[in-house]
Scaffold this active site. Structure first.
Site, PDB file in Angstrom:
ATOM      1  N   ILE A 179      -8.387   0.345   5.795  1.00  0.00           N
ATOM      2  CA  ILE A 179      -6.978   0.569   6.127  1.00  0.00           C
ATOM      3  C   ILE A 179      -6.658   1.961   5.606  1.00  0.00           C
ATOM      4  CG2 ILE A 179      -4.591  -0.017   5.639  1.00  0.00           C
ATOM      5  CD1 ILE A 179      -5.210  -2.854   5.539  1.00  0.00           C
ATOM      6  N   PHE A 180      -6.083   2.790   6.457  1.00  0.00           N
ATOM      7  CA  PHE A 180      -5.807   4.160   6.047  1.00  0.00           C
ATOM      8  C   PHE A 180      -4.486   4.622   6.646  1.00  0.00           C
ATOM      9  CE2 PHE A 180      -6.074   8.784   6.619  1.00  0.00           C
ATOM     10  CZ  PHE A 180      -6.384   9.188   5.325  1.00  0.00           C
ATOM     11  N   VAL A 181      -3.678   5.273   5.823  1.00  0.00           N
ATOM     12  CA  VAL A 181      -2.428   5.894   6.257  1.00  0.00           C
ATOM     13  C   VAL A 181      -2.467   7.357   5.845  1.00  0.00           C
ATOM     14  CG1 VAL A 181       0.092   5.927   6.029  1.00  0.00           C
ATOM     15  CG2 VAL A 181      -1.128   3.735   6.043  1.00  0.00           C
ATOM     16  N   ARG A 187       3.765   5.475   0.982  1.00  0.00           N
ATOM     17  CA  ARG A 187       4.923   5.057   0.171  1.00  0.00           C
ATOM     18  C   ARG A 187       6.149   4.797   1.036  1.00  0.00           C
ATOM     19  NH1 ARG A 187       2.109   8.957  -2.591  1.00  0.00           N
ATOM     20  NH2 ARG A 187       1.268   8.295  -4.592  1.00  0.00           N
ATOM     21  N   GLY A 189       6.039   1.740   2.981  1.00  0.00           N
ATOM     22  CA  GLY A 189       5.894   0.339   3.343  1.00  0.00           C
ATOM     23  C   GLY A 189       4.963   0.101   4.512  1.00  0.00           C
ATOM     24  N   TYR A 225      -2.450  -4.649  -4.347  1.00  0.00           N
ATOM     25  CA  TYR A 225      -3.035  -5.827  -3.709  1.00  0.00           C
ATOM     26  C   TYR A 225      -2.743  -7.090  -4.502  1.00  0.00           C
ATOM     27  CZ  TYR A 225      -5.464  -2.122  -1.267  1.00  0.00           C
ATOM     28  OH  TYR A 225      -5.747  -1.001  -0.555  1.00  0.00           O
TER      29      TYR A 225
END
Length: 266
Positions: A179-181, A187, A189, A225
């Site tokens: 999972i990557f943003v 920050r 959500g 998590y």
């Protein structure tokens, strides 16, 4: 690996475009006119007001962005020496013909941000509305990540997951490989929305559990998590065969006892 908004439960401080650029790229010069080796940088694009996030099923058109996002993740984790993906390999492994049903095999999801409302479709896995009215957001890489879906959308992240199996539960599960943003969108959500949507889909189709790995030095991620209800197993270790260590077992299924004993002696 998972790199997302691990501090999404914290207050978001509003910064100027220049400050946001420094926070997103702390090791890069503030001058955005200097070309970066990874992508061609453009002047920061500012997002303000309402922005709609959609987590959707990816398709072959998303391969260039998936490739770039994986490389960014490898940079963050200081693992670029292990990066060997290519556009061709991603296309053939993630989007074969015929393509299996979502979550029945390797499944790629894309996080898109839209300046206008997005209608849910069969490809939508999750969504979130952001209000940036009080704190406009600068995305220095927006011009390098236009979504192939058009409409002014920008790609900001991705998920790769695939099914596994629990013998103890006698049920299939889902393993989240990545999972990557991208840094400017953390920050907010979004990582929580992405992981929640994937976990929700796994529960809906009767899977017994969702699993992923986290680097032991990333305490922010571990806390995040655990805050979502995940149990972090500190006594388990990852075991892996890859490259030459894996290749030497080719044909081992038909090897003689003498050959197997010789392998033990190496």
């Amino acid at each position: 690996m998972v790199v997302c908004d691990t501090n999404s439960f914290h207050h978001v401080t509003c910064h100027s475009a220049e400050q946001q650029t420094r926070l997103a790229y702390p090791h890069q010069p503030l001058s955005l006119s200097t070309p970066q080796p990874r992508t061609k940088m453009a002047a920061p694009t500012s997002f303000s007001g309402e922005v709609w996030a959609e987590l959707r099923l990816a398709d072959a058109r998303d391969v260039p962005h998936i490739y770039s996002l994986i490389h960014q993740m490898a940079e963050f984790e200081l693992l670029t020496d292990l990066f060997a993906a290519t556009h061709e390999l991603l296309h053939s492994t993630l989007f074969p013909t015929p393509q299996p049903a979502p979550f029945a095999s390797f499944t790629a999801l894309i996080l898109d941000l839209s300046p206008s409302p997005v209608s849910a479709s069969a490809d939508t896995i999750g969504s979130l509305r952001l209000d940036l009215s009080a704190c406009p957001l600068a995305d220095p890489e927006a011009a390098a990540f236009p979504s192939p879906r058009g409409g002014g959308r920008v790609t900001a992240g991705f998920v790769i997951c695939f099914p596994n199996y629990s013998t103890f539960l006698a049920k299939p599960g889902l393993y989240v490989e990545d999972i990557f943003v991208r840094a400017p969108w953390r920050r907010r959500g979004l990582g929580r929305m992405m992981l929640s949507a994937v976990a929700g889909r796994a529960a809906e189709i009767g899977m017994g559990r969702v699993e992923w790995c986290v680097l032991d030095w990333n305490q922010n991620a571990i806390d995040f998590y655990e805050g979502m209800g995940a149990e972090v197993f500190t006594k388990w270790r990852i075991c892996r065969l890859t490259g030459p260590a894996l290749d030497k077992y080719k044909g081992a299924g038909s090897a003689s006892q003498e050959e197997l004993d010789a392998g033990k002696a190496e």
